[in-house]
Design an enzyme around this catalytic site. Sequence first.
Site, PDB file in Angstrom:
ATOM      1  N   TYR A 146     -26.179 -25.335 -72.787  1.00  0.00           N
ATOM      2  CA  TYR A 146     -25.934 -24.499 -71.614  1.00  0.00           C
ATOM      3  C   TYR A 146     -27.117 -24.550 -70.658  1.00  0.00           C
ATOM      4  O   TYR A 146     -26.975 -24.880 -69.474  1.00  0.00           O
ATOM      5  CB  TYR A 146     -25.653 -23.055 -72.044  1.00  0.00           C
ATOM      6  CG  TYR A 146     -25.537 -22.095 -70.884  1.00  0.00           C
ATOM      7  CD1 TYR A 146     -24.339 -21.969 -70.188  1.00  0.00           C
ATOM      8  CD2 TYR A 146     -26.625 -21.322 -70.469  1.00  0.00           C
ATOM      9  CE1 TYR A 146     -24.224 -21.097 -69.114  1.00  0.00           C
ATOM     10  CE2 TYR A 146     -26.520 -20.447 -69.401  1.00  0.00           C
ATOM     11  CZ  TYR A 146     -25.323 -20.339 -68.731  1.00  0.00           C
ATOM     12  OH  TYR A 146     -25.213 -19.488 -67.657  1.00  0.00           O
ATOM     13  N   LYS A 168     -27.662 -26.302 -66.950  1.00  0.00           N
ATOM     14  CA  LYS A 168     -28.018 -25.468 -65.799  1.00  0.00           C
ATOM     15  C   LYS A 168     -29.280 -25.989 -65.117  1.00  0.00           C
ATOM     16  O   LYS A 168     -29.388 -25.966 -63.882  1.00  0.00           O
ATOM     17  CB  LYS A 168     -28.227 -24.013 -66.236  1.00  0.00           C
ATOM     18  CG  LYS A 168     -26.983 -23.298 -66.711  1.00  0.00           C
ATOM     19  CD  LYS A 168     -25.948 -23.086 -65.629  1.00  0.00           C
ATOM     20  CE  LYS A 168     -26.261 -21.922 -64.740  1.00  0.00           C
ATOM     21  NZ  LYS A 168     -25.164 -21.643 -63.770  1.00  0.00           N
TER      22      LYS A 168
END
Length: 340
Positions: A144, A148
């Site tokens: 994740y 990002k």
Amino acid sequence: MPMNSVLVIGSGFLGGHIIRQLCERENLRIAAFDLFENEKLLHELHGQFTMYTGDLTKQGDIERVFEEFHPRVVIHTASPVHNLARDIYFEVNVDGTANIIKACQKFNVDALVYTSSAGVVFNGADLINVDESQPIPEVHMDAYNESKALAEKQVLEASSESLKTAALRVAGLFGPGDRQLVPGMLSVLKNGQTKFQLGDNLNLFDFTYIENAAYAHLLAMDNLLSSNPTANGQVFFITNGQVIYFWDFARAIWAHAGHVPPYIIKFPRPVGMLLATAAEWVCYFLKKEPGFTRFRVQFSCANRYFNIQKAEDVLKYHPIVDLEEGIRRTLAWMDTEKKH
């Protein structure tokens, strides 16, 4: 092209609050783009914004909306939730963001504000009052935050005189509409696990009430559209500006829900890491996504708080809801949700 048209990518937790705050302003055309229609938000705001549906990983879906709506500003909040497969994060966060940047450039968008994550600088070590000079680690703790970080890099590199961009690294979002942080803590209460604690609870943590995070996005938009866009090409940490011991936040949630643990059983971090490693191996052989991971142990045992001076100076950001009031509003919302 209308001068005040704002397209919000993602109408969920953060996106929904941004749309609500935009609707409080005058002389704005507002639209949202998401995978599915947010019927609840449309009903709540009585058609004050236009809803488009599509897949941001498909360039055609994105360009169709840009061509029809002609946004002057794009606020990109869309991202999958935690604990999904690695490929999903890279398809949505990296490839999807690349599609949005291309559309912004093709359709002459003036400003792009991107929702990044404070976790992009986390590698398991303590983060003590770090600012934007903190380097992004070469090896990330999870897919994740890795995705990002890559998306954030794309957005900042796309900044120019014609397309002004900024990225906001939000930390520990909670509030009405939260489906992860506070509900997760309440599930611990429901399962009778509040007496267990990982680590010594001497680690300070940053949480951010959702309305403050939404407000920061509007401030970034205003800056980028101003005659002196000092936020262009810049990244900012966004928090509530109130650090709290990690487990104290959870216990504040439980206390507001009427529960105080009768006693605490503490698991030192090394023991937690050992148990998490075992859980990961079991889930690997069972071909399941583990719920208890080494990342979660490191996350809950590390100091993780950030300096928001740059956001205060450049964006003129100051939290509009303090931590205690944010917790109260969140639990009041959850009580209301239970009744429906």
